[in-house]
Write a protein that holds these residues in place. Structure first.
Motif, mmCIF file in Angstrom:
data_model
loop_
_atom_site.group_PDB
_atom_site.id
_atom_site.type_symbol
_atom_site.label_atom_id
_atom_site.label_comp_id
_atom_site.label_asym_id
_atom_site.label_seq_id
_atom_site.Cartn_x
_atom_site.Cartn_y
_atom_site.Cartn_z
ATOM 1 N N LYS A 1 0.837 -1.351 0.020
ATOM 2 C CA LYS A 1 -0.071 -0.069 -0.078
ATOM 3 C C LYS A 1 0.985 1.343 -0.007
ATOM 4 N N LYS A 2 1.953 1.379 -0.769
ATOM 5 C CA LYS A 2 3.049 2.592 -0.966
ATOM 6 C C LYS A 2 2.951 2.773 -2.529
ATOM 7 N N CYS A 3 2.988 3.885 -2.798
ATOM 8 C CA CYS A 3 3.178 4.453 -4.083
ATOM 9 C C CYS A 3 4.488 3.857 -4.581
ATOM 10 N N VAL A 4 4.573 3.039 -5.887
ATOM 11 C CA VAL A 4 5.605 2.584 -6.338
ATOM 12 C C VAL A 4 6.838 3.359 -6.769
ATOM 13 N N TRP A 5 6.371 4.819 -7.016
ATOM 14 C CA TRP A 5 7.590 5.825 -7.406
ATOM 15 C C TRP A 5 8.035 6.207 -6.016
ATOM 16 N N CYS A 6 7.374 6.924 -5.152
ATOM 17 C CA CYS A 6 7.746 7.704 -3.883
ATOM 18 C C CYS A 6 7.828 7.181 -2.841
ATOM 19 N N LEU A 7 7.077 5.987 -2.543
ATOM 20 C CA LEU A 7 6.735 5.095 -1.531
ATOM 21 C C LEU A 7 5.801 5.679 -0.348
ATOM 22 N N SER A 8 5.415 6.952 -0.646
ATOM 23 C CA SER A 8 4.177 7.495 0.243
ATOM 24 C C SER A 8 3.047 6.522 0.219
ATOM 25 N N ASP A 9 2.256 6.526 1.636
ATOM 26 C CA ASP A 9 1.008 5.912 1.788
ATOM 27 C C ASP A 9 -0.002 6.033 0.600
ATOM 28 N N LEU A 10 -0.559 4.925 0.320
ATOM 29 C CA LEU A 10 -1.753 5.125 -0.718
ATOM 30 C C LEU A 10 -3.060 5.259 0.242
ATOM 31 N N LYS A 11 -3.933 6.400 -0.433
ATOM 32 C CA LYS A 11 -4.914 6.696 0.174
ATOM 33 C C LYS A 11 -6.292 6.209 -0.408
ATOM 34 N N GLY A 12 -7.406 5.644 0.067
ATOM 35 C CA GLY A 12 -8.451 5.438 -0.604
ATOM 36 C C GLY A 12 -8.409 4.475 -1.695
ATOM 37 N N GLN B 1 -6.699 4.543 -4.240
ATOM 38 C CA GLN B 1 -5.124 4.321 -4.875
ATOM 39 C C GLN B 1 -4.729 3.006 -4.902
ATOM 40 N N ARG B 2 -4.063 2.516 -6.059
ATOM 41 C CA ARG B 2 -3.901 1.151 -6.141
ATOM 42 C C ARG B 2 -2.257 1.077 -6.077
ATOM 43 N N ARG B 3 -1.542 2.172 -7.073
ATOM 44 C CA ARG B 3 -0.086 1.980 -7.244
ATOM 45 C C ARG B 3 0.490 3.173 -7.130
ATOM 46 N N TRP B 4 -0.271 4.315 -7.509
ATOM 47 C CA TRP B 4 0.316 5.771 -7.407
ATOM 48 C C TRP B 4 -0.323 6.639 -6.511
ATOM 49 N N CYS B 5 0.267 7.367 -6.000
ATOM 50 C CA CYS B 5 -0.311 8.511 -5.094
ATOM 51 C C CYS B 5 -0.821 9.627 -6.094
ATOM 52 N N THR C 1 -0.565 12.090 -10.014
ATOM 53 C CA THR C 1 -0.329 12.131 -11.522
ATOM 54 C C THR C 1 1.079 12.417 -11.426
ATOM 55 N N GLU C 2 1.607 13.267 -10.453
ATOM 56 C CA GLU C 2 3.144 13.679 -10.398
ATOM 57 C C GLU C 2 3.912 12.551 -10.643
ATOM 58 N N CYS C 3 3.520 11.465 -9.816
ATOM 59 C CA CYS C 3 4.651 10.395 -9.703
ATOM 60 C C CYS C 3 4.379 9.571 -11.134
ATOM 61 N N VAL C 4 2.953 9.465 -11.643
ATOM 62 C CA VAL C 4 2.947 8.865 -12.752
ATOM 63 C C VAL C 4 3.734 9.560 -14.010
ATOM 64 N N GLU C 5 3.760 10.809 -14.007
ATOM 65 C CA GLU C 5 4.483 11.574 -14.850
ATOM 66 C C GLU C 5 5.891 11.300 -14.818
ATOM 67 N N SER C 6 6.508 11.467 -13.768
ATOM 68 C CA SER C 6 7.613 11.284 -13.338
ATOM 69 C C SER C 6 8.142 9.946 -13.853
ATOM 70 N N ALA C 7 7.373 8.824 -13.772
ATOM 71 C CA ALA C 7 7.784 7.489 -13.964
ATOM 72 C C ALA C 7 7.754 7.324 -15.433
ATOM 73 N N GLN C 8 6.656 7.867 -16.090
ATOM 74 C CA GLN C 8 6.605 7.854 -17.566
ATOM 75 C C GLN C 8 8.024 8.563 -18.195
ATOM 76 N N ALA C 9 8.368 9.696 -17.437
ATOM 77 C CA ALA C 9 9.659 10.271 -18.189
ATOM 78 C C ALA C 9 10.708 9.356 -18.125
ATOM 79 N N TRP C 10 10.534 8.510 -16.915
ATOM 80 C CA TRP C 10 11.804 7.687 -16.597
ATOM 81 C C TRP C 10 11.714 6.408 -17.559
ATOM 82 N N GLY C 11 10.728 5.835 -17.642
ATOM 83 C CA GLY C 11 10.423 4.619 -18.387
ATOM 84 C C GLY C 11 10.235 4.897 -20.123
#
Ligand SMILES: [Zn+2]
Ligand SMILES: [Zn+2]
Length: 198
Positions: A35-46, A48-52, A54-64
């Motif tokens: 139950k942590k964000c796969v990018w920043c490892l912060s706690d997921l809420k409600g 949320q399944r893998r990401w906390c 859009t900022e983390c998704v976009e950062s991961a997209q830029a990396w991947g």
């Protein structure tokens, strides 16, 4: 803009993976974490399944996907919208696009923020515009150190946005020297020279 990655697995993928695109659904959490964000490892809420967020998704997209719009958009901001080799100014092209009577889709919302905040649509539209109006200066993403020479394919450290003409000249130089004979025998790695091809 880019959120810092706290997942140590990303560094491992970066060092070991030679693919040009990393499927983000393959990112694993470190052993024992849940139950942590796969990018920043912060706690997921409600829900949320893998990401906390859009900022983390976009950062991961830029990396991947460093050679696609996500990576390119970040590189352009870093380079102040200039070719990293000849300094051709794509920022001026964008400003001219905003002067047009009919603004391309998705550009109005980032009118005042595009120099500092990533926008997927702005990147798409700028690429389109260059393809239509100025082929030698169309935008490509280059591996600073070729993957065939040990350069990293994931993350943005080994990437730069350059214009087609500069990219072509650099690739020609990169392929000369010790590898020349091999390249003549085998077909050169197409992906390595084409940049942000789809
Ligand atoms: Zn996160
Ligand atoms: Zn250039």
């Amino acid at each position: 803009m880019l959120k810092k990655c706290e997942n140590p697995n990303i560094e491992i993928y970066t060092k070991t993976c030679k693919k040009r695109i990393f499927n983000l659904s393959s990112i694993r959490l470190p052993e024992g974490l849940k139950k942590k964000c796969v990018w920043c490892l912060s706690d997921l809420k409600g829900q949320q399944r893998r990401w906390c967020g859009t900022e983390c998704v976009e950062s991961a997209q830029a990396w991947g996907n460093p050679q696609k719009e996500w990576g390119l958009g970040i590189l352009l901001i870093r380079q102040n919208f200039k070719c990293n080799i000849c300094a051709f100014d794509w920022g001026a092209v964008i400003e001219a696009m905003y002067q047009k009577p009919k603004m391309p889709y998705g550009m109005s919302e980032c009118k005042n923020t595009w120099r500092t905040k990533f926008s997927y649509w702005l990147t798409v539209k700028l690429k389109d515009e260059m393809h239509m109006t100025d082929l030698p200066h169309r935008i490509e993403v280059d591996h600073i150190l070729a993957i065939s020479k040990g350069g990293q394919s994931l993350g943005l450290d080994n990437h730069q946005a350059v214009c087609y003409a500069c990219h072509k000249a650099k690739t020609k130089k990169d392929n000369s020297g010790p590898r020349k004979k091999i390249d003549k025998l085998n077909k050169p790695d197409q992906n390595d020279t084409e940049g942000n091809n789809d």
